[in-house]
Write an enzyme that holds these catalytic residues in place. Structure first.
Site, short mmCIF file in Angstrom:
data_model
loop_
_atom_site.label_atom_id
_atom_site.label_comp_id
_atom_site.label_asym_id
_atom_site.label_seq_id
_atom_site.Cartn_x
_atom_site.Cartn_y
_atom_site.Cartn_z
N HIS A 19 1.34 -3.37 -1.87
CA HIS A 19 0.56 -5.28 -0.96
C HIS A 19 2.52 -5.25 -1.05
O HIS A 19 2.61 -5.31 -2.15
CB HIS A 19 -0.32 -5.58 -1.57
CG HIS A 19 -0.72 -6.27 -1.36
ND1 HIS A 19 0.14 -8.00 -0.99
CD2 HIS A 19 -1.18 -7.04 0.73
CE1 HIS A 19 -0.64 -8.93 -0.50
NE2 HIS A 19 -0.73 -8.50 0.64
N SER A 229 -3.49 -10.98 2.29
CA SER A 229 -4.15 -9.37 1.48
C SER A 229 -3.62 -7.98 2.29
O SER A 229 -3.14 -7.85 4.05
CB SER A 229 -6.54 -9.82 2.79
OG SER A 229 -6.08 -9.19 3.37
N LYS A 230 -4.36 -7.13 1.71
CA LYS A 230 -4.30 -6.04 2.25
C LYS A 230 -4.18 -5.80 3.42
O LYS A 230 -4.15 -4.49 4.69
CB LYS A 230 -4.59 -4.66 1.59
CG LYS A 230 -5.45 -4.15 1.55
CD LYS A 230 -6.64 -3.47 0.41
CE LYS A 230 -7.46 -3.13 -0.10
NZ LYS A 230 -8.18 -1.85 -0.87
N ARG A 231 -5.27 -6.19 3.97
CA ARG A 231 -5.91 -6.12 5.97
C ARG A 231 -5.22 -6.84 6.59
O ARG A 231 -5.64 -6.37 7.58
CB ARG A 231 -7.37 -6.61 5.14
CG ARG A 231 -8.80 -5.94 4.91
CD ARG A 231 -9.55 -6.36 4.31
NE ARG A 231 -9.78 -6.84 3.84
CZ ARG A 231 -9.91 -7.18 2.19
NH1 ARG A 231 -10.53 -6.64 2.10
NH2 ARG A 231 -10.12 -8.56 1.43
N ASP A 232 -4.09 -7.46 6.22
CA ASP A 232 -3.99 -8.78 7.35
C ASP A 232 -2.06 -7.57 7.70
O ASP A 232 -1.85 -7.42 7.41
CB ASP A 232 -3.11 -9.72 6.48
CG ASP A 232 -3.84 -10.52 6.30
OD1 ASP A 232 -5.24 -10.70 7.17
OD2 ASP A 232 -4.21 -11.69 5.07
#
Length: 458
Positions: A19, A229-232
């Site tokens: 990240h 977050s890692k989803r962004d």
């Protein structure tokens, strides 16, 4: 290894992703170690056996190396205070647990081991647990943080240090590892500030010197509220590796997320950053991630690359796109990239931006062609240019520019009429690098053949 007493650590849990927030934490620790001549330690929190695989560890190590963040102690480096994997330090954790039992600072309850706070005990209602719990009257924990300043936090309940299954918890192993690895400064995200009172209590119980804490600001997502977050989009270092960002540019941008050199500069060499970086210079306010700014910085680095370096980096990218082969001339690749460099924004643009230099079956932009034929007579201009170039031996940029200027004067038109028509014919694109540089690199034979082909098709 340096004689500086400064010892900092980056302690990630490898999950298969690296990240951008973790990378920034690693970078700030590395910068402080290099600024002070201290030691940068990589410590792996790998107790989650399902997520912490060898592949996940490799992603992490490769990402750190890609960013140029070499570690002095840790996996595949000096083992002075190892092992540096928490999964291999069980004996050390039990030894320190037993020290707390011996000092009367630990006890068992419901199979778990709790750390015992000092102070008067009393019963109080806990709204969250919906029951009475035992509280402890103890003075507030005062933390003199290198970034946040004076911070007070209360700690009024005993807390678990070993779960009922025998596994130590994060707070316990974090402190034990910092003690046994002689960590002097803990540089970590602001979200860990709430954990710090427990860590301070454990340091005190072990009679160990307290490290200097520096809680750095969070990285906020580009749009909206909350931590990235890692989803962004843009949150993972692997994305920038795959998109051929220059690691120096990514590292430069990460430096600016929560720190600046105080003179509004954005492009800094790593040597200068190391010289200027210090903990008091870190901002307290959270930093908002801006991929456009990172791309801008990356563009500046790409355009500043020495020609030979650009060719060395660019060749495999062009080869992956099927544009160059093993026997493609290195001099030709360097000439192509040299003329394109001033217009390239990112290395992943190379195959699209430079394709016509390496193949003849390039597509012609239909919209650009339609516009070109609406605004004049490109056939006449191309015919005039082709005739002039056919007898031209000097294909230097200066000579080519003189030819186009002469044609414009002779036929009472503009140089742009020749340039726009020929650029589309020679590249299929309406925009590109220096026109005369493009002609020079393509060479006379290719230029004439392409003009003939375009005139025949038009």
């Amino acid at each position: 290894m340096s004689d500086s007493p400064v010892r900092v650590r980056f302690a990630p849990s490898p999950t298969g992703f690296f990240h951008i927030g973790s990378a920034r934490t690693a970078l700030f620790n590395w910068l402080y170690a290099r600024h002070t001549g201290g030691t940068f330690i990589l410590r792996i929190e790998d107790t989650d056996k399902e997520r912490n695989t060898p592949e996940a560890l490799r992603v992490l190590l490769d990402g750190l190396r890609w960013l140029g963040l070499n570690w002095d102690e840790g996996p595949e480096a000096d083992d002075k205070y190892g092992p540096y994997f928490q999964s291999m330090r069980g004996t050390i954790y039990k030894e320190y647990r037993d020290k707390l039992f011996a000092a009367g600072r630990a006890y068992e309850k419901d199979g778990a081991v709790y750390f015992k706070l000092l102070g008067e005990r009393y019963q109080a209602w806990d709204d969250h647990k919906q029951k009475h719990v035992e509280k402890v009257k103890s003075p507030p924990q005062v933390i003199n943080d290198a970034v946040r300043g004076r911070v007070e936090r209360e700690l009024d309940e005993d807390f678990v240090i070993f779960r009922a299954n025998g596994d130590p918890v994060f707070h316990f192993v974090n402190v034990v590892d910092d003690i046994t690895m002689h960590i002097t400064h803990v540089v970590r995200g602001e979200d860990h500030l709430s954990n710090t009172p427990k860590h301070v209590a454990l340091f005190d119980a072990f009679g160990a010197p307290l490290p200097m804490y520096a809680h750095i600001p969070l990285i906020l997502k580009t749009h909206g509220a909350g931590k990235m977050s890692k989803r962004d989009q843009g949150a993972l270092i692997e994305e920038y590796q795959k998109r051929h960002f220059l690691p120096e540019a990514v590292r430069n941008y990460l430096c600016l997320l929560g720190w600046s050199p105080k003179d509004n500069r954005e492009i800094l060499s790593i040597e200068e950053t190391i010289r200027l970086f210090d903990l008091p210079g870190i901002n307290q306010t959270n930093a908002r991630f801006d991929e456009k700014k990172m791309s801008y910085i990356n563009t500046a680095y790409v355009r500043a690359l020495p020609a030979g370096n650009l060719a060395w980096i660019g060749r495999p990218i062009l080869a992956e796109a099927g544009l160059v082969k093993d026997d493609t001339s290195e001099d030709y690749i360097q000439a192509v990239l040299g003329v394109c460099q001033e217009k390239i924004r990112a290395l992943d643009e190379l195959p699209h931006f430079c394709a016509y230099f390496f193949k003849e079956d390039y597509a012609v932009d239909a919209a650009a062609k339609e516009k070109l034929f609406k605004n004049g007579d490109p056939r006449a201009r191309l015919t005039e240019l082709r005739a002039a170039l056919s007898t031209q031996e000097d294909f230097s940029e200066t000579a080519l520019e003189a030819i186009v200027q002469g044609l414009a004067i002779q036929h009472g038109t503009k140089t742009a009429d020749y340039i726009h028509s020929a650029r589309l014919a020679l590249s299929g694109m309406a925009v590109g690098p220096s026109f005369y540089g493009m002609l020079r690199v393509l060479g006379k034979a290719k230029v004439l053949a392409r003009l003939d082909r375009f005139l025949t098709a038009a």
